[in-house]
Motif scaffolding. Structure first.
Motif, PDB file in Angstrom:
ATOM      1  N   TRP A 198       0.828  -1.207   0.000  1.00  0.00           N
ATOM      2  CA  TRP A 198       0.000   0.000   0.000  1.00  0.00           C
ATOM      3  C   TRP A 198       0.867   1.265   0.000  1.00  0.00           C
ATOM      4  CZ3 TRP A 198      -0.651   4.214   3.209  1.00  0.00           C
ATOM      5  CH2 TRP A 198      -1.788   5.009   2.972  1.00  0.00           C
ATOM      6  N   ILE A 199       1.914   1.289   0.822  1.00  0.00           N
ATOM      7  CA  ILE A 199       2.790   2.461   0.909  1.00  0.00           C
ATOM      8  C   ILE A 199       3.439   2.751  -0.445  1.00  0.00           C
ATOM      9  CG2 ILE A 199       4.968   3.307   1.875  1.00  0.00           C
ATOM     10  CD1 ILE A 199       4.194   1.862   4.492  1.00  0.00           C
ATOM     11  N   TYR A 200       3.960   1.707  -1.097  1.00  0.00           N
ATOM     12  CA  TYR A 200       4.618   1.929  -2.384  1.00  0.00           C
ATOM     13  C   TYR A 200       3.625   2.447  -3.427  1.00  0.00           C
ATOM     14  CZ  TYR A 200       7.015   1.320  -6.771  1.00  0.00           C
ATOM     15  OH  TYR A 200       7.544   1.570  -8.011  1.00  0.00           O
ATOM     16  N   LEU A 201       2.454   1.812  -3.509  1.00  0.00           N
ATOM     17  CA  LEU A 201       1.474   2.204  -4.518  1.00  0.00           C
ATOM     18  C   LEU A 201       0.871   3.575  -4.212  1.00  0.00           C
ATOM     19  CD1 LEU A 201      -0.309  -1.210  -5.166  1.00  0.00           C
ATOM     20  CD2 LEU A 201       1.467  -0.096  -6.542  1.00  0.00           C
ATOM     21  N   MET A 202       0.767   3.932  -2.935  1.00  0.00           N
ATOM     22  CA  MET A 202       0.309   5.268  -2.566  1.00  0.00           C
ATOM     23  C   MET A 202       1.299   6.315  -3.046  1.00  0.00           C
ATOM     24  SD  MET A 202      -2.333   6.626  -1.026  1.00  0.00           S
ATOM     25  CE  MET A 202      -1.672   7.898   0.032  1.00  0.00           C
ATOM     26  N   ASP A 203       2.571   6.041  -2.865  1.00  0.00           N
ATOM     27  CA  ASP A 203       3.605   6.970  -3.318  1.00  0.00           C
ATOM     28  C   ASP A 203       3.573   7.101  -4.838  1.00  0.00           C
ATOM     29  OD1 ASP A 203       5.963   8.655  -2.695  1.00  0.00           O
ATOM     30  OD2 ASP A 203       7.032   7.134  -3.859  1.00  0.00           O
ATOM     31  N   ALA A 204       3.356   5.988  -5.525  1.00  0.00           N
ATOM     32  CA  ALA A 204       3.260   6.016  -6.985  1.00  0.00           C
ATOM     33  C   ALA A 204       2.049   6.835  -7.434  1.00  0.00           C
ATOM     34  CB  ALA A 204       3.176   4.597  -7.535  1.00  0.00           C
TER      35      ALA A 204
END
Length: 289
Positions: A198-204
């Protein structure tokens, strides 16, 4: 770590907010004590959550005390007591994450920004090496993530799951490290993996427009979707899946200490951040503590 894992302040009890703030301030104090006063500037909500979870898993209330704020001598802050292990690990994750973020930014930046990151790198490296001596598993997990992320983002066709996998595996490893109970370890691995995803995709998602303009890698730019609003709704559904799986795993843990705060973060804080990034809603409740 990117600062997305935070409370939704408006929905917290006053007591819970004060408890959260004591951990936040305790992490600030520990960063300054173990690394340097300058390291307090990298204080993040993400690593506060890591300390909060470790304290919750331990199950023993650390107690609280009032002392002068290390950044403002005219102000008194409430700090947790006897939470040194959790705060020390969260501090290590903070400095190691920042170091590898700086390394990544050097390769991605140009001009003055690149020079600024090169100036900061020796300072951050000194902190990271100190953290590596004490918690090599944290350093190794973040270093592996950084290397794998570079490989993935160098590909022409790295899809969504592949791009989020390095961050997901890093948090899976860090959250579950040292857990002896097999069932609880599996739960923490599942929670860590989905929260990291979730953190990675939120940043993306947060960087989508900037990456589109600069022609940078972004997994969402590889997807074909008609209509901007429909696309954002689709991204929201993908993020919701990871959030749901992370929370479902957390619910299997038999913990009571700080559960209300962690519930608030996983159910409300992250959802509000998500809406703010995707749909430009006001970030109510996510004010600085």
């Amino acid at each position: 770590m990117f600062g997305y894992v935070t409370i939704y302040k408006d929905e917290l009890l006053v007591r819970e907010f004060n408890e959260y703030k004591s951990i936040y301030c305790g992490l600030c104090r520990t960063l300054g004590k173990e690394y340097s006063k300058l390291s307090r500037f990298i204080l993040s909500y993400d690593c506060t959550f890591y300390a909060l979870l470790l304290l919750s898993l331990n199950g023993e209330c650390p107690g609280y005390e009032k002392k002068m704020c290390r950044c403002n001598p005219l102000k008194k802050c409430t700090y947790i007591k006897n939470g040194e292990d959790a705060l020390s690990k969260a501090s290590a994750l903070s400095v190691v994450s920042v170091y590898f973020k700086i390394v990544d930014n050097i390769s991605d930046s140009k001009g003055i920004k690149k020079l600024a990151y090169k100036f900061l790198k020796p300072i951050a490296k000194k902190w990271a090496n100190k953290a590596k001596e004490k918690y090599p598993y944290i350093y190794n997990a973040v270093e592996t993530m950084s290397k794998e992320q570079f490989k993935v983002e160098s590909m022409d066709n790295a899809q969504l799951d592949m791009s989020a996998d390095p961050t997901a595996k890093m948090l899976k490893s860090v959250l579950s490290y040292g857990e002896q109970d097999k069932s609880r370890k599996l739960i923490l691995e599942t929670m860590g993996y989905n929260l990291g995803r979730w953190i990675y995709l939120m940043d993306a998602a947060d960087d989508l427009e900037e990456d589109r303009e600069k022609n940078n890698y972004n997994p969402f730019l590889l997807m074909n979707y008609n209509g901007e609003q429909n696309f954002k709704n689709y991204i929201s559904q993908i993020l919701n899946q990871s959030l749901a799986q992370a929370y479902n795993a957390f619910e299997l843990l038999d913990i009571t200490l700080y559960k209300g705060i962690i519930d608030n973060i996983l159910l409300k804080g992250l959802a509000q951040k998500q809406r703010a990034v995707l749909f430009s809603e006001e970030k109510n409740g996510n004010k600085s503590v």
